[in-house]
Design a protein around this motif. Structure first.
Motif, mmCIF file in Angstrom:
data_model
loop_
_atom_site.group_PDB
_atom_site.id
_atom_site.type_symbol
_atom_site.label_atom_id
_atom_site.label_comp_id
_atom_site.label_asym_id
_atom_site.label_seq_id
_atom_site.Cartn_x
_atom_site.Cartn_y
_atom_site.Cartn_z
ATOM 1 N N ILE A 36 -21.074 4.932 53.197
ATOM 2 C CA ILE A 36 -20.675 5.021 54.602
ATOM 3 C C ILE A 36 -21.117 6.319 55.251
ATOM 4 O O ILE A 36 -20.966 6.496 56.446
ATOM 5 C CB ILE A 36 -19.152 4.830 54.768
ATOM 6 C CG1 ILE A 36 -18.377 5.869 53.983
ATOM 7 C CG2 ILE A 36 -18.740 3.428 54.381
ATOM 8 C CD1 ILE A 36 -16.898 5.875 54.283
ATOM 9 N N ARG A 37 -21.685 7.221 54.490
ATOM 10 C CA ARG A 37 -22.211 8.478 55.016
ATOM 11 C C ARG A 37 -23.480 8.816 54.244
ATOM 12 O O ARG A 37 -23.547 8.633 53.034
ATOM 13 C CB ARG A 37 -21.214 9.630 54.837
ATOM 14 C CG ARG A 37 -19.926 9.441 55.586
ATOM 15 C CD ARG A 37 -20.119 9.863 57.034
ATOM 16 N NE ARG A 37 -18.879 9.746 57.757
ATOM 17 C CZ ARG A 37 -18.658 8.862 58.722
ATOM 18 N NH1 ARG A 37 -19.590 7.999 59.056
ATOM 19 N NH2 ARG A 37 -17.521 8.816 59.364
ATOM 20 N N ASN A 39 -26.180 11.241 52.344
ATOM 21 C CA ASN A 39 -26.112 12.507 51.614
ATOM 22 C C ASN A 39 -26.535 13.626 52.553
ATOM 23 O O ASN A 39 -27.304 13.410 53.487
ATOM 24 C CB ASN A 39 -27.044 12.479 50.405
ATOM 25 C CG ASN A 39 -26.598 11.473 49.380
ATOM 26 O OD1 ASN A 39 -25.432 11.103 49.332
ATOM 27 N ND2 ASN A 39 -27.528 11.016 48.558
ATOM 28 N N LYS A 43 -29.515 13.527 55.827
ATOM 29 C CA LYS A 43 -28.974 13.373 57.173
ATOM 30 C C LYS A 43 -30.059 13.664 58.211
ATOM 31 O O LYS A 43 -30.905 14.535 58.019
ATOM 32 C CB LYS A 43 -27.796 14.339 57.360
ATOM 33 C CG LYS A 43 -26.976 14.059 58.568
ATOM 34 C CD LYS A 43 -25.723 14.912 58.569
ATOM 35 C CE LYS A 43 -24.928 14.634 59.816
ATOM 36 N NZ LYS A 43 -23.727 15.419 59.905
ATOM 37 N N ASP A 119 -21.961 6.803 65.825
ATOM 38 C CA ASP A 119 -21.147 7.686 65.003
ATOM 39 C C ASP A 119 -21.743 9.086 65.089
ATOM 40 O O ASP A 119 -22.851 9.327 64.599
ATOM 41 C CB ASP A 119 -21.145 7.183 63.555
ATOM 42 C CG ASP A 119 -20.217 7.969 62.658
ATOM 43 O OD1 ASP A 119 -19.729 9.043 63.066
ATOM 44 O OD2 ASP A 119 -19.963 7.505 61.530
ATOM 45 N N ASP A 121 -21.114 11.703 63.517
ATOM 46 C CA ASP A 121 -21.295 12.387 62.231
ATOM 47 C C ASP A 121 -22.630 12.039 61.570
ATOM 48 O O ASP A 121 -23.177 12.848 60.824
ATOM 49 C CB ASP A 121 -20.169 12.027 61.262
ATOM 50 C CG ASP A 121 -18.844 12.616 61.692
ATOM 51 O OD1 ASP A 121 -18.838 13.645 62.399
ATOM 52 O OD2 ASP A 121 -17.802 12.046 61.308
ATOM 53 N N THR A 122 -23.153 10.840 61.803
ATOM 54 C CA THR A 122 -24.354 10.398 61.087
ATOM 55 C C THR A 122 -25.550 10.153 61.994
ATOM 56 O O THR A 122 -26.680 10.298 61.569
ATOM 57 C CB THR A 122 -24.065 9.091 60.323
ATOM 58 O OG1 THR A 122 -23.657 8.083 61.255
ATOM 59 C CG2 THR A 122 -22.987 9.296 59.280
ATOM 60 N N PHE A 145 -27.736 5.599 61.521
ATOM 61 C CA PHE A 145 -27.453 5.299 60.116
ATOM 62 C C PHE A 145 -26.948 3.888 59.979
ATOM 63 O O PHE A 145 -26.035 3.460 60.692
ATOM 64 C CB PHE A 145 -26.426 6.296 59.558
ATOM 65 C CG PHE A 145 -26.209 6.167 58.089
ATOM 66 C CD1 PHE A 145 -27.163 6.623 57.196
ATOM 67 C CD2 PHE A 145 -25.055 5.602 57.587
ATOM 68 C CE1 PHE A 145 -26.976 6.510 55.833
ATOM 69 C CE2 PHE A 145 -24.854 5.482 56.228
ATOM 70 C CZ PHE A 145 -25.811 5.929 55.353
ATOM 71 N N TYR A 147 -24.944 1.309 57.944
ATOM 72 C CA TYR A 147 -23.893 1.269 56.919
ATOM 73 C C TYR A 147 -24.115 0.139 55.960
ATOM 74 O O TYR A 147 -24.567 -0.894 56.251
ATOM 75 C CB TYR A 147 -22.521 1.110 57.571
ATOM 76 C CG TYR A 147 -22.141 2.299 58.409
ATOM 77 C CD1 TYR A 147 -21.646 3.431 57.822
ATOM 78 C CD2 TYR A 147 -22.300 2.283 59.786
ATOM 79 C CE1 TYR A 147 -21.299 4.534 58.592
ATOM 80 C CE2 TYR A 147 -21.961 3.381 60.559
ATOM 81 C CZ TYR A 147 -21.459 4.498 59.954
ATOM 82 O OH TYR A 147 -21.125 5.584 60.702
#
Length: 147
Positions: A36-37, A39, A43, A119, A121-122, A145, A147
């Motif tokens: 889900i994220r 590495n 990124k 998102d 964050d990604t 990203f 998922y």
């Protein structure tokens, strides 16, 4: 009744599964892993992508004079080059969107905007501009990203 008995018997044979084969199937089965994220090293890095876009724009457009007939081909070539270089940068599980706009430089003002639901964050983006006496080019690359 003979036919019903045969059908009934066939039905039971299909439903029954040997317990040994089920256990063997479960033993060989691997656990699912859900990423889900990305590495940290994989990124999407806007600074590096911006530098790459700048190099592509400079390489493809330096010394060119705006020609409406060639602008469509140039935008395709630039966007394909940027997309391929993004893939080569090793961003696993990212989907890329590349937008390139080329316009004639006549001193006019131009405004561009973009809205995204993603998102923070990604997902990210990078953009750069190339300007000479004849043309203006804006290129943006979005990394989303998966998922």
């Amino acid at each position: 009744m003979g036919v019903e008995g045969e059908l009934h018997g066939t039905k039971h044979e299909k439903e029954e599964k040997p317990k040994d084969s089920v256990g063997a199937q479960e033993a060989g089965k691997e656990e699912n892993t859900y990423v889900i994220r990305p590495n940290f090293q994989h990124k999407f890095r806007s600074v590096m992508v911006k530098e790459m876009i700048h190099m592509v724009l400079t390489d493809k457009l330096s010394g060119k004079v705006y020609e409406p007939d060639n602008a469509t081909e140039w935008t395709r070539t630039i966007s394909d080059t940027i997309k391929q270089k993004l893939k080569d940068m090793g961003y696993d599980r990212y989907k890329f969107i590349v937008q390139v706009v080329i316009a004639e430089q006549r001193g006019q003002g131009t405004k561009m905007a973009c809205r995204c639901f993603w998102d923070a964050d990604t997902d990210s983006y990078a953009q750069d501009m190339y300007i000479n006496d004849s043309l203006v080019c804006v290129a943006a690359a979005f990394g989303v990203f998966h998922y």
